[in-house]
Write a protein that holds these residues in place. Structure first.
Motif, short mmCIF file in Angstrom:
data_model
loop_
_atom_site.label_atom_id
_atom_site.label_comp_id
_atom_site.label_asym_id
_atom_site.label_seq_id
_atom_site.Cartn_x
_atom_site.Cartn_y
_atom_site.Cartn_z
N ILE A 288 12.76 7.29 -1.22
CA ILE A 288 12.33 6.14 -2.00
C ILE A 288 11.35 6.68 -3.03
O ILE A 288 10.28 7.17 -2.68
CB ILE A 288 11.70 5.06 -1.11
CG1 ILE A 288 12.78 4.47 -0.20
CG2 ILE A 288 11.07 3.97 -1.97
CD1 ILE A 288 12.29 3.40 0.74
N LEU A 289 11.73 6.61 -4.27
CA LEU A 289 11.16 7.26 -5.45
C LEU A 289 11.66 8.70 -5.53
O LEU A 289 11.72 9.42 -4.53
CB LEU A 289 9.62 7.22 -5.47
CG LEU A 289 9.00 5.83 -5.49
CD1 LEU A 289 7.48 5.94 -5.67
CD2 LEU A 289 9.59 4.95 -6.57
N ASP A 290 12.01 9.10 -6.70
CA ASP A 290 12.63 10.41 -6.94
C ASP A 290 11.68 11.55 -6.61
O ASP A 290 10.52 11.55 -7.03
CB ASP A 290 13.07 10.51 -8.40
CG ASP A 290 13.80 11.80 -8.70
OD1 ASP A 290 14.42 12.35 -7.77
OD2 ASP A 290 13.74 12.25 -9.86
N ARG A 291 12.17 12.52 -5.85
CA ARG A 291 11.40 13.72 -5.56
C ARG A 291 12.05 14.95 -6.19
O ARG A 291 11.66 16.07 -5.93
CB ARG A 291 11.30 13.92 -4.04
CG ARG A 291 10.48 12.86 -3.32
CD ARG A 291 9.01 13.10 -3.41
NE ARG A 291 8.59 14.21 -2.59
CZ ARG A 291 8.22 14.11 -1.31
NH1 ARG A 291 8.20 12.94 -0.71
NH2 ARG A 291 7.84 15.17 -0.63
N ASP A 292 13.09 14.72 -6.99
CA ASP A 292 13.81 15.79 -7.66
C ASP A 292 14.32 16.82 -6.65
O ASP A 292 14.19 18.03 -6.85
CB ASP A 292 12.93 16.47 -8.72
CG ASP A 292 13.74 17.32 -9.68
OD1 ASP A 292 14.94 17.04 -9.84
OD2 ASP A 292 13.18 18.28 -10.26
N MET A 293 14.90 16.33 -5.57
CA MET A 293 15.55 17.16 -4.56
C MET A 293 17.01 16.77 -4.50
O MET A 293 17.39 15.69 -4.99
CB MET A 293 14.88 16.99 -3.19
CG MET A 293 13.50 17.59 -3.10
SD MET A 293 12.91 17.62 -1.37
CE MET A 293 11.23 18.18 -1.61
N PRO A 294 17.87 17.61 -3.93
CA PRO A 294 19.32 17.34 -3.96
C PRO A 294 19.77 16.27 -2.97
O PRO A 294 20.68 16.47 -2.17
CB PRO A 294 19.91 18.71 -3.62
CG PRO A 294 18.89 19.37 -2.78
CD PRO A 294 17.57 18.93 -3.32
N PHE A 295 19.10 15.11 -3.02
CA PHE A 295 19.44 13.99 -2.16
C PHE A 295 19.31 12.71 -2.99
O PHE A 295 18.57 12.68 -3.97
CB PHE A 295 18.48 13.92 -0.96
CG PHE A 295 18.39 15.19 -0.16
CD1 PHE A 295 19.40 15.52 0.74
CD2 PHE A 295 17.34 16.06 -0.35
CE1 PHE A 295 19.32 16.70 1.46
CE2 PHE A 295 17.26 17.24 0.36
CZ PHE A 295 18.26 17.57 1.27
#
Length: 349
Positions: free
Chosen positions: A148-155
């Motif tokens: 929930i909220l972008d963490r810039d990970m491949p998910f």
């Protein structure tokens, strides 16, 4: 695996036979595995079985602070949406990167159907790569991850327009006649704080507002730090007009807090000093937590669909295999252009 060696079959075959994977096992191989398991007194791992079958009965949710109304709202959305689908939720709390990694490892060990991560990410966290590796291993084993909220990970990530919301607040301030803001940010490394700050600054700059560097402070995204920062500014004679005050002695005319609890803390600091929020100094927040409308004066803020964010994360955890795999690192936007809720804390000047 000891059972595979004893039965004379591959580890994959033994795992499918013992844990109930979706691929079929030949009857003779199944019999060999069952007999080997009986001889070795092997007991299958119920969590592994559930993950292999895609029927694990719980979702894990990680938040920064369950007492914070923002995370409480998101958590309510997760729990309600999961309950409607007959899925239980285990909740963990982590206040920093080290605790986050520890809690994630604990979740993974229990093999939930999926993990929802709702955290205020510090982009400077030196454990970020290690966290990503742990989550990749979990996903490779069949687990689901949604941020929930972008963490810039491949998910996949459920996201909102933080920068757009900040821009909308900045435009509102300028249009309402405010020219001397104090801005209370979150910690400098927080991704969402940086996005909101950029939006506010851009809108004010376009309106010809130059921000006094001394008027930007770290409020830590907490009520008590919002209170402490504004109280210190008052003691230092920065807030009100006078020699040495902000904006060449003119003082501030509004406080822009980049989350609601900081704004509420700032309002309490003003009242403690004998100042009336909304009349002498305007105040805005960000998030529209449930009691933003109940404080006095009611808080002008950016509306975020907190429960909807939690529900959307659950919906994506529970997608079919092909649909979930197709998400990749996709941003699932709710309110790409969040609404500003105008209330009494920010009257027109």
């Amino acid at each position: 695996m000891d059972v595979a060696r004893e039965a004379g079959v591959s580890i994959a075959t033994a795992s499918r036979a013992l844990n109930g994977g979706t691929r079929k096992v030949r009857k003779d191989s199944y019999a060999k595995v069952a007999e080997a398991a009986r001889r070795l007194d092997y007991r299958p791992n119920a969590f592994a079985q559930a993950v292999a079958k895609g029927t694990s009965s719980n979702i894990a949710l990680l938040v920064s602070d369950i007492s914070d109304p923002y995370f409480a709202g998101v958590s309510q959305g997760v729990v309600k949406a999961a309950s409607e689908r007959g899925v239980d939720v285990s909740i963990g709390v982590a206040s920093d990167g080290a605790e986050e990694l520890e809690r994630i490892r604990g979740f993974i060990a229990s093999r939930p159907r999926g993990i929802v991560i709702s955290e205020s990410e510090n982009v400077n966290d030196n454990l970020r790569q290690e966290l990503e590796q742990e989550l990749k291993r979990y996903a490779d084993a069949g687990g689901r991850v949604v941020f929930i909220l972008d963490r810039d990970m491949p998910f996949p990530a459920v996201d909102v327009g933080n920068e757009e919301g900040g821009y909308a607040i900045g435009r509102l301030l300028a249009d309402a006649g405010y020219r001397r803001p104090v801005i209370l940010k979150g910690n400098d490394g927080y991704r969402s704080s940086g996005q909101r700050y950029r939006g506010v600054v851009k809108a004010l700059s376009e309106s010809g507002v130059d921000i006094d560097p001394r008027a930007v402070a770290n409020g830590g995204f907490r009520r008590e730090t919002g209170f402490a920062v504004v109280s210190q500014m008052i003691r230092d004679r920065l807030l009100l007009p006078g020699e040495g005050a902000l904006y060449d002695g003119s003082g501030a005319d509004c406080i822009v807090a980049l989350n609601d609890v900081m704004a509420i803390g700032a309002m309490t600091a003003l009242r403690t000093a004998g100042l009336e929020p909304g009349r002498q100094i305007g105040v805005t927040g960000f998030g529209d937590i449930p009691y933003a409308v109940d404080v006095y004066p009611a808080l002008t803020t950016v509306h975020l669909p907190l429960q909807g964010m939690g529900a959307a994360a659950v919906e994506n955890i529970l997608l079919g295999d092909d649909e979930y795999r197709g998400l990749g690192h996709r941003l699932i936007f709710l309110h790409a252009k969040p609404d500003v809720i105008l209330r009494d804390s920010l009257p027109r000047r």
